[in-house]
Motif scaffolding. Structure first.
Motif, PDB file in Angstrom:
ATOM      1  N   THR A 135      28.693  17.186  45.464  1.00 29.47           N
ATOM      2  CA  THR A 135      28.264  18.581  45.569  1.00 29.47           C
ATOM      3  C   THR A 135      27.257  18.886  44.471  1.00 29.47           C
ATOM      4  OG1 THR A 135      30.001  19.468  44.108  1.00 29.47           O
ATOM      5  CG2 THR A 135      30.535  19.276  46.460  1.00 29.47           C
ATOM      6  N   SER A 136      26.321  19.785  44.768  1.00 27.28           N
ATOM      7  CA  SER A 136      25.379  20.264  43.751  1.00 27.28           C
ATOM      8  C   SER A 136      26.038  21.219  42.777  1.00 27.28           C
ATOM      9  CB  SER A 136      24.211  20.995  44.426  1.00 27.28           C
ATOM     10  OG  SER A 136      23.507  20.161  45.300  1.00 27.28           O
ATOM     11  N   PHE A 137      27.107  21.845  43.193  1.00 23.22           N
ATOM     12  CA  PHE A 137      27.743  22.912  42.427  1.00 23.22           C
ATOM     13  C   PHE A 137      28.977  22.397  41.688  1.00 23.22           C
ATOM     14  CE2 PHE A 137      29.101  22.952  46.845  1.00 23.22           C
ATOM     15  CZ  PHE A 137      30.474  22.983  46.768  1.00 23.22           C
ATOM     16  N   HIS A 138      29.592  23.292  40.904  1.00 18.01           N
ATOM     17  CA  HIS A 138      30.690  22.959  40.004  1.00 18.01           C
ATOM     18  C   HIS A 138      31.985  23.649  40.450  1.00 18.01           C
ATOM     19  CE1 HIS A 138      28.296  21.156  36.651  1.00 18.01           C
ATOM     20  NE2 HIS A 138      27.334  21.903  37.166  1.00 18.01           N
ATOM     21  N   PRO A 139      32.775  23.059  41.333  1.00 14.74           N
ATOM     22  CA  PRO A 139      34.003  23.739  41.769  1.00 14.74           C
ATOM     23  C   PRO A 139      35.074  23.797  40.688  1.00 14.74           C
ATOM     24  CG  PRO A 139      33.906  21.531  42.690  1.00 14.74           C
ATOM     25  CD  PRO A 139      32.582  21.778  42.035  1.00 14.74           C
ATOM     26  N   GLU A 140      34.950  22.975  39.655  1.00 14.77           N
ATOM     27  CA  GLU A 140      35.973  22.948  38.607  1.00 14.77           C
ATOM     28  C   GLU A 140      35.986  24.211  37.757  1.00 14.77           C
ATOM     29  OE1 GLU A 140      32.280  21.443  36.548  1.00 14.77           O
ATOM     30  OE2 GLU A 140      33.178  21.234  38.548  1.00 14.77           O
TER      31      GLU A 140
END
Length: 230
Positions: free
Chosen positions: A195-200
């Motif tokens: 993913t390009s984004f940071h779900p953490e």
């Protein structure tokens, strides 16, 4: 869908949870560890080849991709990691982790190395500088769909996007609106997710739970040894 081949040496463990490592060179290592534990994995840091050998799956966090490739080389981890990925090790890369897993990287330094685990072309820092970081709601195939599901709030920080994918890659999410509308920001190829984004950073654990399920699919009844020094 899983990738063929061995994922490395394992022995039986009384704990049925998969052992998932977080590459602990840069980025939100503690946040990924916590998210993986909540999602049903035993989570450990990985900095050495012996630690890499023990895990059933690996998370590559965000950070600075050229620095990360340099550190992997200095620590003699680059070749072992590339070999395990080629053999089918499940992996999840967020932001810089996506860049590291890609086969082609645009706007990077000529000496930067990448792991060739995803047949994609990624543009580094595609969304702009840190001050141009943003959030949006995403629909992610296999993660946010279903009768009781809801879009995921996604945080983009100096993020890449995917310029193109091969027919072997499944596109999971695109930016829904704005100047970057339609850009690919989540993909999967076999046992590799990015993913390009940071779900953490959001507290939404659905991406981590999805990845832990991927690891279970590949590892089956074989689990990591769980005896490494963290």
């Amino acid at each position: 869908m899983t990738a063929p081949g061995s994922t490395g040496p394992h022995v039986s463990s009384p704990d049925s949870r998969p052992l998932v490592g977080v590459l602990a060179l840069q980025g939100d290592v503690r946040e990924h560890l916590a998210a993986l534990e909540v999602s049903g994995a035993r989570a450990v840091t990985v900095r050495r080849a012996a630690e890499l050998d023990a895990v059933d799956g690996l998370v590559i966090p965000g950070g600075e991709s050229t620095t990360m490739s340099h550190l992997l080389t200095v620590l003699d981890l680059f070749e072992p990691l590339a070999a395990r990925l080629a053999a089918g090790l499940p992996a999840y890369g967020s932001c810089a982790g996506m860049i590291m897993l890609a086969s082609t990287i645009l706007d990077t330094r000529p000496d930067a190395k990448h792991l060739d685990a995803l047949d994609i072309t990624v543009r580094r820092n595609a969304f702009g500088r840190q001050v141009e970081s943003f959030e949006t709601d995403l629909d992610i195939a296999g993660i946010t769909d279903g009768p009781d599901a809801a879009p995921m709030r996604a945080v983009f920080i100096r993020a890449p996007w995917v310029e193109s994918v091969s027919p072997h890659v499944q596109v999971l999410a695109r930016v829904p609106d704005g100047p970057a509308q339609g850009r690919i920001v989540a993909v999967r190829q076999g046992a590799v997710l990015a993913t390009s984004f940071h779900p953490e950073v959001t507290g939404d654990r659905r991406v981590h739970a999805y990845f832990v399920d991927m690891v279970r699919e590949v590892s089956g009844g074989n689990r990591g040894v769980g005896n490494i020094d963290t």
